[in-house]
Design a protein around this motif. Structure first.
Motif: not given
Length: 92
Positions: A2-3, A18-19, A23-25, A28-33
């Motif tokens: 999870n986040l 790889d770690d 998760y990113l793939e 749908k996380i917004n990396l700038n939020k």
């Protein structure tokens, strides 16, 4: 993962691309939020790119940038932008 697990992983100086890749793939996380987490109190969570720079995970930082993380998004947790703390010799 999870986040919170994702951010904990980024907080390790041993974190590798790889770690975090799965998760990113698959998320749908917004990396700038600037996300918050409430558990009794409300906590502001750090931006992933700030954590990558803070823990000197430069390959991870490059990967995050390639996947949409901005060098200029303000991190409310640490009150900086990733650009403010990236190493001077960091090549994008």
């Amino acid at each position: 993962m999870n986040l919170l697990d994702f951010l904990r992983t980024l907080s390790s100086s041993q974190c590798k691309v790889d770690d975090i890749k799965d998760y990113l793939e698959n998320t749908k996380i917004n990396l700038n939020k600037n996300y918050t987490y409430a558990m009794g109190a409300t906590w502001i969570l750090p931006l992933p790119l700030v954590l990558a720079f803070k823990y000197k995970n430069l390959e991870v930082a490059k990967y995050l940038i390639e996947h949409g993380a901005s060098l200029d998004t303000y991190c409310k947790k640490y009150e900086v932008t990733p650009r403010n703390i990236m190493p001077n010799d960091f090549k994008i």
